[in-house]
Design an enzyme around this catalytic site. Structure first.
Site, mmCIF file in Angstrom:
data_model
loop_
_atom_site.group_PDB
_atom_site.id
_atom_site.type_symbol
_atom_site.label_atom_id
_atom_site.label_comp_id
_atom_site.label_asym_id
_atom_site.label_seq_id
_atom_site.Cartn_x
_atom_site.Cartn_y
_atom_site.Cartn_z
ATOM 1 N N ASP A 69 34.038 43.068 -40.546
ATOM 2 C CA ASP A 69 33.721 44.244 -41.360
ATOM 3 C C ASP A 69 34.021 43.963 -42.826
ATOM 4 O O ASP A 69 33.229 44.286 -43.715
ATOM 5 C CB ASP A 69 34.591 45.434 -40.948
ATOM 6 C CG ASP A 69 34.255 45.944 -39.552
ATOM 7 O OD1 ASP A 69 33.142 45.643 -39.085
ATOM 8 O OD2 ASP A 69 35.098 46.630 -38.964
ATOM 9 N N HIS B 30 34.896 53.984 -37.527
ATOM 10 C CA HIS B 30 33.545 53.742 -38.056
ATOM 11 C C HIS B 30 32.657 54.943 -37.805
ATOM 12 O O HIS B 30 31.953 55.431 -38.691
ATOM 13 C CB HIS B 30 32.896 52.548 -37.336
ATOM 14 C CG HIS B 30 33.396 51.210 -37.779
ATOM 15 N ND1 HIS B 30 33.407 50.808 -39.082
ATOM 16 C CD2 HIS B 30 33.851 50.148 -37.053
ATOM 17 C CE1 HIS B 30 33.871 49.566 -39.150
ATOM 18 N NE2 HIS B 30 34.161 49.144 -37.930
ATOM 19 N N HIS C 298 39.448 51.804 -33.764
ATOM 20 C CA HIS C 298 38.669 51.122 -34.782
ATOM 21 C C HIS C 298 37.218 51.624 -34.774
ATOM 22 O O HIS C 298 36.686 52.052 -35.808
ATOM 23 C CB HIS C 298 38.721 49.610 -34.509
ATOM 24 C CG HIS C 298 37.959 48.780 -35.476
ATOM 25 N ND1 HIS C 298 38.559 47.949 -36.388
ATOM 26 C CD2 HIS C 298 36.631 48.636 -35.669
ATOM 27 C CE1 HIS C 298 37.646 47.327 -37.088
ATOM 28 N NE2 HIS C 298 36.452 47.725 -36.678
ATOM 29 N N GLU C 299 36.607 51.614 -33.595
ATOM 30 C CA GLU C 299 35.212 52.055 -33.513
ATOM 31 C C GLU C 299 35.091 53.547 -33.798
ATOM 32 O O GLU C 299 34.135 53.992 -34.445
ATOM 33 C CB GLU C 299 34.610 51.740 -32.143
ATOM 34 C CG GLU C 299 34.469 50.254 -31.826
ATOM 35 C CD GLU C 299 33.740 49.468 -32.907
ATOM 36 O OE1 GLU C 299 32.808 50.011 -33.547
ATOM 37 O OE2 GLU C 299 34.114 48.306 -33.126
ATOM 38 N N PHE D 22 0.829 -1.194 0.000
ATOM 39 C CA PHE D 22 0.000 0.000 0.000
ATOM 40 C C PHE D 22 0.871 1.254 0.000
ATOM 41 O O PHE D 22 0.660 2.178 -0.762
ATOM 42 C CB PHE D 22 -0.887 -0.025 1.247
ATOM 43 C CG PHE D 22 -1.871 1.109 1.295
ATOM 44 C CD1 PHE D 22 -2.905 1.162 0.364
ATOM 45 C CD2 PHE D 22 -1.764 2.107 2.238
ATOM 46 C CE1 PHE D 22 -3.808 2.195 0.394
ATOM 47 C CE2 PHE D 22 -2.666 3.150 2.267
ATOM 48 C CZ PHE D 22 -3.687 3.198 1.347
HETATM 49 ZN ZN ZN Z 1 34.595 47.256 -37.208
#
Ligand code: ZN
Ligand code: ADP
Ligand code: MG
Length: 606
Positions: free
Chosen positions: A502, A430, A426-427, A131
């Site tokens: 890129d 851009h 780099h940035e 049970f």
């Molecule tokens: Zn770039």
């Protein structure tokens, strides 16, 4: 299975004990020699017997030499009478010590009742075990469909987290303050006829504080908070996920106003029918159930579902439809100021030396998420404790940077000082080109906080929706793409792998200009190549060639011309505005992120 086996062993053991008791009590005379009454009489007559003990009908005959034998008499008659009937010598009998004993209580009962009771006990025990086993199974079966949601009650002061415990992520906090308002003062919004948002999707890389923020919302609003992870819906048994969702929402509705937080929802919310990886019916059902539940809220249900994911790209579009997770909140990796603030939070209840500079730590940990920083402080504390210090020194903290860095998957994102400089230029390249050309979108954000594989990013957002794009836009776009590459060449006279994506993007774009859009003057208004969409791979495209080698050569020349022109444009701008470039890059090195307004202000400066 293991349990059942154990229980059977227990039953067998119990039986063995019982039967042992049984034998002890029922046959105490077993080992004694049984003799007939006639023999008893003859022993008595021979004067060999010292004592006879009578228990009911059992006789125990003790000889003078000490041996003990047993016998039985008839039930009706007394012992003396029986012996007399068998012709015992009366005189001899008188010399014998006759002792008559009643059955000893326990032994008597054991002996008489045990044979009857034992089978019953056995069956009863067996039944009981069976049970119990069945019941266990049943509750297990029932709880499968139960949600495993963990509930945090607002009164739980110790666990309470508020916005004060979350640093950085300002925009996300701003958006979520609104949600807190909805939960606190729903009437205000309902009265005016506004529809309370049902779902909020938190998106961001791992460790940026999504789970933390969801808890903070609950803490701020002072409502119960149900927490479940997407993967917990999906289990071995079909239908369980959907049942759990139902259960979870029922529970939450009873506790409304409340927050249901589904962590890692991508585990169930994957794009349905994408094909790859095998359609998982269970997951689909679970997802459907979530959608059904969310659709089922009426205006007055004050229940807000917050979900978190670090893979918003793979989510099913149905989840993002209005009325579901229509609020989307993005959590970014922390920049230098955020990092300092996060460190401050985690240093709150730590004993720091006076020489500790959290700013320096923040400077040294670009690419660290909130979780990394929490880990960093903790590692520092551990190493201080190991050296038996009472306070944590700056050196302990600096040394743990490496420890955390060497942890899983972090390495690639950490920028050294030189790398940070390169990424910044780099940035900046851009951004400067995008700002200098006419047909480009406005800059929203320039950042060198690592995102995904990229060391930084420049975010341009079109000021209006565009359906058609022009050749001049594409040409400017090409120049912007090459901006990073050209800057690296100009400033460092060296190239890095940072520009590779890129360049790939630029080549693809230039190729498309020539072969698809007919934007090359030389090739004219012709498209080249047959494109075929491979449905099962989602968006992959294979290209079949339907042109000659000669044309292929001409295409290549044209593509190169586009790229070269873009390079020239970029170079010219960079040389002309070099001081501006340096200005942006320096600011980036210092602050890591530049927002739109600040950028525009920089551009205006003389
Ligand atoms: Zn770039
Ligand atoms: P996610 O759910 O986005 O993967 P978590 O919310 O689980 O990240 O963050 C893990 C831990 O990192 C948090 O418990 C907290 O200690 C720390 N943490 C992350 N982001 C922050 C932040 N912005 N402010 C304070 N602590 C943070
Ligand atoms: Mg989380």
């Amino acid at each position: 299975m293991k349990n059942l086996f154990k229980n059977i062993l227990i039953v067998i053991f119990a039986l063995m004990v019982l039967s042992a008791l049984f034998t002890i009590y029922t046959s105490p005379l077993k080992e004694k020699e049984e003799i007939s009454l006639n023999q008893v009489v003859s022993y008595i007559n021979n004067d060999e017997v010292k004592k006879i003990t009578i228990r009911e009908n059992n006789l125990e005959i003790e000889h003078k030499d000490g041996t003990i034998k047993s016998s039985r008499k008839e039930g009706e008659l007394g012992i003396t009478e029986t012996l007399k009937n068998l012709g015992v010598d009366n005189e001899k009998l008188k010399t014998i010590n006759l002792e008559i004993k009643g059955e000893s209580g326990l032994g008597f009962w054991m002996a008489n009742l045990l044979p009857f009771i034992l089978p019953f006990i056995f069956v009863a025990v067996l039944l009981w075990f069976m049970f119990r086993q069945a019941q266990k199974g049943q509750t297990q079966a029932l709880s499968f469909g139960k949600s495993r949601a963990r509930l945090n009650q607002p009164m739980d002061k110790k666990q309470k987290i508020t916005f004060r415990d979350v640093a950085g992520v300002k925009e996300a906090k701003e958006e979520l303050k609104e949600i807190v308002d909805f939960l606190k003062f729903p009437k205000k919004f309902i009265d005016i006829g506004a529809r309370i948002p049902r779902g909020v999707l938190l998106m961001g890389p791992p460790g940026t504080g999504k789970t933390l923020l969801a808890r903070a919302v609950a803490g701020e609003a002072n409502v119960p908070y149900f927490h479940i992870s997407g993967s917990e819906f999906v289990e071995m048994f079909v239908g369980v996920g959907a049942a759990r969702v139902r259960d979870l929402f029922d529970l939450a509705k009873k506790n409304a106003p409340a927050i249901v937080f589904i962590d890692e929802i991508d585990a169930v919310g994957r794009h349905r029918g994408a094909g790859l990886g095998g359609g998982h019916d269970e997951r689909e059902q679970t997802l459907n159930q979530i959608l059904v539940e969310m659709d089922g809220f009426d205006v007055t249900t004050n229940l807000i579902v917050i979900a978190a994911t670090n893979r918003p790209d793979i989510l099913d579009p149905a989840l993002l439809r209005p009325g579901r997770f229509d609020r989307r909140v993005v959590l970014d990796m922390p920049d230098i100021d955020d990092r300092e603030a996060i460190l401050k939070i985690h240093a709150r209840n730590k004993k720091l030396a006076n020489d500790v500079s959290l700013r320096e730590l923040a400077e040294r940990t670009p690419g660290f998420s909130g979780a990394d920083l929490a880990n960093l402080v903790n590692e520092g504390a551990i190493s201080a404790a190991r050296k038996n210090q009472k306070i944590i020194n700056q050196l302990d903290l600096l040394n743990s940077i490496e420890k955390v860095m060497l942890g899983p998957e972090r390495k690639s994102h950490i920028l050294s000082k030189k790398e940070k400089e390169i990424a910044a230029y780099h940035e900046a390249g851009h951004a400067l080109i995008a700002a200098s050309l006419k047909n480009t979108d406005p800059i929203h954000k320039v950042s060198i906080v690592a995102r995904g594989q990229a060391a930084g990013y420049t975010l341009k957002i079109p000021s209006e929706d565009k359906h058609l794009r022009s050749r001049s836009e594409f040409l400017d776009e090409l120049a912007v793409l090459l901006g990073g590459y050209c800057t690296e060449k100009l400033i460092f006279n060296e190239l890095t792998t940072g520009a590779s994506s890129d360049l790939k993007q630029a080549s693809e774009l230039a190729h498309a200009l020539v072969t698809r859009y007919g934007m090359s003057e030389k090739m004219g208004p012709v498209t080249f190549g047959e494109r075929e969409e491979l449905i099962f791979l989602g968006k992959e495209i294979s290209e079949g060639r339907n042109y000659s080698e000669k044309v292929a050569g001409e295409i290549d020349v044209e593509v190169e011309k586009f790229i070269r022109d873009a390079e020239k444009t970029a170079d010219k701008i960079l040389k002309r505005r070099k001081s501006k470039l340096i200005l942006i890059a320096k600011r980036l090195i210092e602050k890591e992120t530049i927002e739109r307004r600040e950028f525009e202000e920089l551009m205006k400066r003389k």
